[in-house]
Design a protein around this motif. Structure first.
Motif, PDB file in Angstrom:
ATOM      1  N   GLY A 233       3.410   5.276   3.815  1.00  0.00           N
ATOM      2  CA  GLY A 233       4.215   5.211   5.025  1.00  0.00           C
ATOM      3  C   GLY A 233       5.608   5.791   4.852  1.00  0.00           C
ATOM      4  N   THR A 234       6.199   5.594   3.670  1.00  0.00           N
ATOM      5  CA  THR A 234       7.572   6.038   3.448  1.00  0.00           C
ATOM      6  C   THR A 234       7.669   7.543   3.263  1.00  0.00           C
ATOM      7  OG1 THR A 234       8.111   3.911   2.420  1.00  0.00           O
ATOM      8  CG2 THR A 234       9.615   5.759   1.990  1.00  0.00           C
ATOM      9  N   PHE A 235       6.773   8.113   2.477  1.00  0.00           N
ATOM     10  CA  PHE A 235       6.914   9.527   2.106  1.00  0.00           C
ATOM     11  C   PHE A 235       5.818  10.443   2.668  1.00  0.00           C
ATOM     12  CE2 PHE A 235       8.970   7.085  -1.323  1.00  0.00           C
ATOM     13  CZ  PHE A 235      10.249   7.619  -1.235  1.00  0.00           C
ATOM     14  N   GLY A 236       4.720   9.868   3.144  1.00  0.00           N
ATOM     15  CA  GLY A 236       3.621  10.713   3.590  1.00  0.00           C
ATOM     16  C   GLY A 236       3.418  10.781   5.087  1.00  0.00           C
ATOM     17  N   MET A 237       3.726   9.685   5.810  1.00  0.00           N
ATOM     18  CA  MET A 237       3.398   9.607   7.229  1.00  0.00           C
ATOM     19  C   MET A 237       4.622   9.875   8.103  1.00  0.00           C
ATOM     20  SD  MET A 237       0.165   8.949   7.214  1.00  0.00           S
ATOM     21  CE  MET A 237      -0.146   8.385   8.876  1.00  0.00           C
ATOM     22  N   ALA A 290      -9.332   8.261  -0.619  1.00  0.00           N
ATOM     23  CA  ALA A 290      -8.666   8.811   0.566  1.00  0.00           C
ATOM     24  C   ALA A 290      -7.248   9.279   0.232  1.00  0.00           C
ATOM     25  CB  ALA A 290      -8.635   7.773   1.682  1.00  0.00           C
ATOM     26  N   LEU A 291      -6.549   8.520  -0.591  1.00  0.00           N
ATOM     27  CA  LEU A 291      -5.187   8.911  -0.974  1.00  0.00           C
ATOM     28  C   LEU A 291      -5.181  10.149  -1.866  1.00  0.00           C
ATOM     29  CD1 LEU A 291      -3.590   5.401  -1.560  1.00  0.00           C
ATOM     30  CD2 LEU A 291      -3.130   6.992   0.306  1.00  0.00           C
ATOM     31  N   VAL A 292      -6.204  10.289  -2.700  1.00  0.00           N
ATOM     32  CA  VAL A 292      -6.339  11.528  -3.483  1.00  0.00           C
ATOM     33  C   VAL A 292      -6.533  12.708  -2.538  1.00  0.00           C
ATOM     34  CG1 VAL A 292      -7.779  12.781  -5.121  1.00  0.00           C
ATOM     35  CG2 VAL A 292      -7.208  10.390  -5.558  1.00  0.00           C
ATOM     36  N   GLY A 293      -7.402  12.537  -1.541  1.00  0.00           N
ATOM     37  CA  GLY A 293      -7.626  13.594  -0.558  1.00  0.00           C
ATOM     38  C   GLY A 293      -6.368  13.920   0.226  1.00  0.00           C
ATOM     39  N   PHE A 294      -5.581  12.893   0.556  1.00  0.00           N
ATOM     40  CA  PHE A 294      -4.329  13.120   1.273  1.00  0.00           C
ATOM     41  C   PHE A 294      -3.351  13.925   0.419  1.00  0.00           C
ATOM     42  CE2 PHE A 294      -0.029  11.923   2.545  1.00  0.00           C
ATOM     43  CZ  PHE A 294      -0.080  12.107   3.922  1.00  0.00           C
ATOM     44  N   THR A 295      -3.278  13.606  -0.864  1.00  0.00           N
ATOM     45  CA  THR A 295      -2.382  14.329  -1.769  1.00  0.00           C
ATOM     46  C   THR A 295      -2.738  15.807  -1.830  1.00  0.00           C
ATOM     47  OG1 THR A 295      -2.077  12.320  -3.099  1.00  0.00           O
ATOM     48  CG2 THR A 295      -1.525  14.422  -4.138  1.00  0.00           C
ATOM     49  N   VAL A 296      -4.016  16.104  -1.936  1.00  0.00           N
ATOM     50  CA  VAL A 296      -4.464  17.492  -2.026  1.00  0.00           C
ATOM     51  C   VAL A 296      -4.240  18.231  -0.709  1.00  0.00           C
ATOM     52  CG1 VAL A 296      -6.466  18.987  -2.384  1.00  0.00           C
ATOM     53  CG2 VAL A 296      -6.156  16.962  -3.821  1.00  0.00           C
ATOM     54  N   SER A 297      -4.616  17.613   0.399  1.00  0.00           N
ATOM     55  CA  SER A 297      -4.541  18.308   1.696  1.00  0.00           C
ATOM     56  C   SER A 297      -3.099  18.519   2.157  1.00  0.00           C
ATOM     57  CB  SER A 297      -5.336  17.536   2.757  1.00  0.00           C
ATOM     58  OG  SER A 297      -4.877  16.207   2.870  1.00  0.00           O
ATOM     59  N   THR A 298      -2.199  17.554   1.914  1.00  0.00           N
ATOM     60  CA  THR A 298      -0.809  17.753   2.304  1.00  0.00           C
ATOM     61  C   THR A 298      -0.128  18.819   1.437  1.00  0.00           C
ATOM     62  OG1 THR A 298      -0.249  15.812   0.953  1.00  0.00           O
ATOM     63  CG2 THR A 298      -0.387  15.504   3.333  1.00  0.00           C
ATOM     64  N   THR A 299      -0.539  18.902   0.185  1.00  0.00           N
ATOM     65  CA  THR A 299      -0.028  19.980  -0.665  1.00  0.00           C
ATOM     66  C   THR A 299      -0.430  21.335  -0.089  1.00  0.00           C
ATOM     67  OG1 THR A 299      -0.114  18.574  -2.630  1.00  0.00           O
ATOM     68  CG2 THR A 299      -0.021  20.951  -2.988  1.00  0.00           C
ATOM     69  N   GLY A 379       5.782  14.208  -0.042  1.00  0.00           N
ATOM     70  CA  GLY A 379       4.793  13.142   0.105  1.00  0.00           C
ATOM     71  C   GLY A 379       3.770  13.106  -1.016  1.00  0.00           C
ATOM     72  N   PRO A 380       3.025  14.195  -1.247  1.00  0.00           N
ATOM     73  CA  PRO A 380       2.020  14.168  -2.311  1.00  0.00           C
ATOM     74  C   PRO A 380       2.610  13.920  -3.698  1.00  0.00           C
ATOM     75  CG  PRO A 380       2.264  16.388  -1.392  1.00  0.00           C
ATOM     76  CD  PRO A 380       2.958  15.440  -0.465  1.00  0.00           C
ATOM     77  N   ILE A 381       3.862  14.288  -3.918  1.00  0.00           N
ATOM     78  CA  ILE A 381       4.479  14.027  -5.222  1.00  0.00           C
ATOM     79  C   ILE A 381       4.575  12.518  -5.459  1.00  0.00           C
ATOM     80  CG2 ILE A 381       6.609  14.220  -6.558  1.00  0.00           C
ATOM     81  CD1 ILE A 381       7.059  16.941  -5.203  1.00  0.00           C
ATOM     82  N   THR A 386       2.248   7.325  -7.642  1.00  0.00           N
ATOM     83  CA  THR A 386       1.872   5.936  -7.380  1.00  0.00           C
ATOM     84  C   THR A 386       0.406   5.685  -7.699  1.00  0.00           C
ATOM     85  OG1 THR A 386       3.524   5.851  -5.616  1.00  0.00           O
ATOM     86  CG2 THR A 386       1.868   4.111  -5.648  1.00  0.00           C
ATOM     87  N   LEU A 387      -0.458   6.635  -7.366  1.00  0.00           N
ATOM     88  CA  LEU A 387      -1.877   6.490  -7.693  1.00  0.00           C
ATOM     89  C   LEU A 387      -2.090   6.375  -9.190  1.00  0.00           C
ATOM     90  CD1 LEU A 387      -3.586   9.007  -5.229  1.00  0.00           C
ATOM     91  CD2 LEU A 387      -3.986   6.539  -5.354  1.00  0.00           C
ATOM     92  N   VAL A 388      -1.391   7.187  -9.952  1.00  0.00           N
ATOM     93  CA  VAL A 388      -1.513   7.106 -11.413  1.00  0.00           C
ATOM     94  C   VAL A 388      -1.080   5.731 -11.905  1.00  0.00           C
ATOM     95  CG1 VAL A 388      -0.613   8.007 -13.593  1.00  0.00           C
ATOM     96  CG2 VAL A 388      -1.244   9.586 -11.758  1.00  0.00           C
ATOM     97  N   ALA A 389       0.037   5.222 -11.364  1.00  0.00           N
ATOM     98  CA  ALA A 389       0.542   3.912 -11.777  1.00  0.00           C
ATOM     99  C   ALA A 389      -0.431   2.793 -11.409  1.00  0.00           C
ATOM    100  CB  ALA A 389       1.910   3.660 -11.140  1.00  0.00           C
ATOM    101  N   VAL A 390      -1.009   2.844 -10.212  1.00  0.00           N
ATOM    102  CA  VAL A 390      -1.939   1.802  -9.774  1.00  0.00           C
ATOM    103  C   VAL A 390      -3.213   1.822 -10.611  1.00  0.00           C
ATOM    104  CG1 VAL A 390      -3.468   1.128  -7.877  1.00  0.00           C
ATOM    105  CG2 VAL A 390      -1.051   1.592  -7.431  1.00  0.00           C
ATOM    106  N   LEU A 391      -3.744   3.008 -10.877  1.00  0.00           N
ATOM    107  CA  LEU A 391      -4.956   3.095 -11.694  1.00  0.00           C
ATOM    108  C   LEU A 391      -4.692   2.582 -13.114  1.00  0.00           C
ATOM    109  CD1 LEU A 391      -6.333   6.554 -10.514  1.00  0.00           C
ATOM    110  CD2 LEU A 391      -7.327   4.299 -10.067  1.00  0.00           C
ATOM    111  N   TRP A 392      -3.513   2.870 -13.647  1.00  0.00           N
ATOM    112  CA  TRP A 392      -3.157   2.355 -14.972  1.00  0.00           C
ATOM    113  C   TRP A 392      -3.078   0.836 -14.946  1.00  0.00           C
ATOM    114  CZ3 TRP A 392       1.085  -0.486 -16.617  1.00  0.00           C
ATOM    115  CH2 TRP A 392       1.233  -0.631 -18.003  1.00  0.00           C
ATOM    116  N   TRP A 393      -2.459   0.281 -13.886  1.00  0.00           N
ATOM    117  CA  TRP A 393      -2.334  -1.181 -13.779  1.00  0.00           C
ATOM    118  C   TRP A 393      -3.704  -1.839 -13.637  1.00  0.00           C
ATOM    119  CZ3 TRP A 393      -3.629  -4.692  -9.921  1.00  0.00           C
ATOM    120  CH2 TRP A 393      -3.132  -5.982 -10.080  1.00  0.00           C
ATOM    121  N   LEU A 394      -4.580  -1.253 -12.819  1.00  0.00           N
ATOM    122  CA  LEU A 394      -5.918  -1.814 -12.651  1.00  0.00           C
ATOM    123  C   LEU A 394      -6.681  -1.819 -13.970  1.00  0.00           C
ATOM    124  CD1 LEU A 394      -6.981  -0.208  -9.244  1.00  0.00           C
ATOM    125  CD2 LEU A 394      -6.547  -2.621  -9.664  1.00  0.00           C
ATOM    126  N   ALA A 395      -6.540  -0.731 -14.724  1.00  0.00           N
ATOM    127  CA  ALA A 395      -7.234  -0.643 -16.008  1.00  0.00           C
ATOM    128  C   ALA A 395      -6.702  -1.664 -17.003  1.00  0.00           C
ATOM    129  CB  ALA A 395      -7.088   0.774 -16.570  1.00  0.00           C
TER     130      ALA A 395
END
Length: 432
Positions: A233-237, A290-299, A379-381, A386-395
Motif C-alpha cells: 500500500g505504501t510503495f506499490g499502490m 501474487a506479490l512476486v508477479g506484482f514486482t515483475v510487472s511493475t518493473t 514499488g518493486p524495489i 520485503t518478500l525476501v525478509a518475510v521468506l527468511w523469517w518464515l524459514a
C-alpha cells in the motif's frame, strides 16, 4: 449457480452488491476528476500537489483506525454505513458545486479530501466487516472476492467514462455524476431485510481498542499478512499519482488517454477478483506469488518505452495487485474472531491505506526530482526486499519447508507448522 457467484444466492447481498457497483463506478469517476482538477486546472502538472491530496485522503486511516474499528464493533454496521454514505454524498456535492461555480481552490480540495478521508476511515471497517453479516462463513471468501470484482468493474468503467466526460463536459459535471451514484448505495442499504442479517456481537465497556490490538499482536499469521499489505500500500499502490504522471509528463497525453489507463488496469484487476471468487480458502502462498508477479510487472511498466506498451503492462499489474489484496483481505476476515473483526479490519485498512499519506507525497517528490518512471520503479524495489525478509523469517521462525515438483504440472508447495491463536482458538496454518 456458478461457484464464482455463489454469494448471489443471498438476497441481501444481491441488493447490496448492485448498489455498491453503481457507487463504485461513480467513485472512480470522482477520483479521476479530482486528480485531473488538481494536476491540470489548479496547478501546472504538480505531482507534489497530487501526492498531497492523495495523502490527505488516506491520512485519517492511519490516525483514526483504533477508534474507527471500535465504532464498527460497537454500533450496528448498517446504521454506520447509512450515515457515512450520506456524509460522503454531501461532501462530494460540495466539491462539484465549487468546481461548477469556478470557485474551487487547491486548499479547498485539500480540505474536502481530508474530511472525506475522516468519513471513509469510519465507513471502511464497517463496510468490510458488514459482508460477514449478509453471507454465511462458507461464502465469506467468495463475497469478499466479489466485492473486489465490483470495485474493479467500477474501475474498468469509471476512469474511461470520466476521461470522456471531462473532455466533453468538464470536470465539474463529472464530479456531479459521482454525487448521484451515492443515492444507489443508500437505497440498497435501506432495502435490506434486517431479519435476514446475522449481526456480529456488539462490544460494550472500556478497553475495546486495547483488546483489538492485543488480539493482532498475538497472531503471527495476521501480522505477516499486514506487513506485506503495508509495504504494497505504501510503495506499490500509488496509481492515482503514477499513472497520471506517466500519462501527462512521460507520454504527453490528455484526459481521455489518462482515464483509459485506469480502465485497462481494471481488466487485470477484475480478472483477478473473479479468479479469487472461484479459489475458495485463501492461502499465504497465493499472496506471496501474487506479490512476486506484482514486482515483475511493475518493473516492466516502469521501463515501457511507449504509451501502448505501458498500458499493456498495466494488465498484469492489476491482476497481481488485486490477487494479493483479495487474498490478504479474505485471510484476515476468515481468521479473525467475529467479536473483534471490526477492530482488526480497521487496523488492516489503516496499515494498507494508512501508508498512502507517507508514500504518496514521497512518490510525488520522486516524480518531481527523478521523473515519472521512478515513481513506479520504487514499488518493486521495496516489495522485493520485503518478500525476501518475510521468506527468511518464515524459514527461520515458522519451520517452513518449500518443495518444487517439476513432473507434468510444475508446482511449488509451502508447508508450515500450525500457529496457535493464544486469544481464542487454534489458527490456520501460517503459510499454506
Amino acid at each position: 449457480m456458478s461457484p464464482t457467484f455463489t454469494s448471489f444466492t443471498e438476497r441481501n447481498y444481491r441488493i447490496y452488491y448492485a448498489g455498491s457497483f453503481v457507487s463504485n463506478v461513480g467513485t472512480w469517476m470522482g477520483r479521476v476528476a479530482q486528480d485531473w482538477l488538481v494536476l491540470t486546472e489548479l496547478t501546472d502538472n504538480s505531482s507534489q500537489a497530487l501526492g498531497i491530496v492523495t495523502g490527505l485522503q488516506f491520512l485519517p486511516f492511519l490516525l483514526l483506525a483504533p477508534w474507527a474499528g471500535a465504532i464498527a464493533d460497537r454500533f450496528p454496521k448498517r446504521r454506520i454505513l447509512l450515515v457515512t454514505q450520506a456524509l460522503l454524498l454531501v461532501t462530494s456535492l460540495l466539491l462539484a458545486v465549487l468546481v461548477l461555480a469556478d470557485a474551487a481552490t487547491l486548499w479547498m480540495v485539500y480540505g474536502i479530501a481530508l474530511i472525506q478521508g475522516v468519513i471513509t476511515s469510519i465507513d471502511n471497517p464497517a463496510r468490510q466487516s458488514f459482508v460477514s453479516e449478509m453471507v454465511p462463513r462458507d461464502k465469506l471468501a467468495n463475497a469478499v472476492a466479489l466485492n473486489s470484482a465490483s470495485f474493479n468493474a467500477g474501475r474498468l468503467i469509471g476512469p474511461g467514462a470520466a476521461g470522456l466526460m471531462i473532455a466533453v463536459y468538464g470536470t465539474g459535471w463529472t464530479l456531479l455524476v459521482n454525487v448521484l451514484t451515492f443515492v444507489f448505495v443508500l437505497v440498497a442499504l435501506s432495502q435490506l431485510r434486517t431479519s435476514e442479517l446475522v449481526p456480529s456481537p456488539l462490544t460494550r465497556g472500556k478497553g475495546a481498542i486495547r483488546d483489538g490490538l492485543t488480539y493482532v499482536r498475538n497472531r503471527p499469521d495476521l501480522k505477516v499478512v499486514m506487513l506485506l499489505v503495508s509495504v504494497l500500500g505504501t510503495f506499490g499502490m500509488n496509481f492515482q499519482v503514477t499513472t497520471a504522471l506517466m500519462a501527462t509528463q512521460e507520454f504527453d497525453k490528455g484526459p481521455t488517454e489518462y482515464g483509459v489507463l485506469g480502465s485497462i488496469m481494471a481488466i487485470g484487476s477484475l480478472t483477478a477478483a473473479l479468479l479469487s471468487a472461484r479459489r475458495g480458502e485463501p492461502r499465504l502462498r497465493v499472496l506471496l506469488f501474487a506479490l512476486v508477479g506484482f514486482t515483475v510487472s511493475t518493473t516492466a511498466a516502469s521501463l515501457a518505452p511507449s504509451y501502448e506498451l505501458f498500458a499493456m503492462a498495466l494488465v498484469p499489474v492489476g491482476l497481481s495487485a488485486l490477487t494479493a489484496l483479495t487474498t490478504a483481505n479474505a485471510m484476515v476476515q476468515l481468521r479473525t474472531d467475529p467479536l473483534v473483526r471490526g477492530r482488526v479490519m480497521a487496523l488492516y485498512m489503516a496499515i494498507f491505506m494508512g501508508g498512502t499519506p507517507v508514500g504518496a507525497p514521497i512518490i510525488g517528490w520522486i516524480g518531481e526530482v527523478w521523473g515519472p518512471r521512478w515513481t513506479i520503479a520504487i514499488g518493486p524495489i521495496f516489495i522485493g526486499l520485503t518478500l525476501v525478509a518475510v521468506l527468511w523469517w518464515l524459514a527461520r521462525q515458522q519451520n517452513v519447508r518449500v518443495s518444487y515438483e517439476s513432473q507434468r504440472s510444475p508446482r511449488i508447495t509451502i508447508e508450515a507448522v500450525p500457529v496457535r491463536d493464544t486469544v481464542t482458538e487454534p489458527a490456520p496454518e501460517a503459510a499454506r
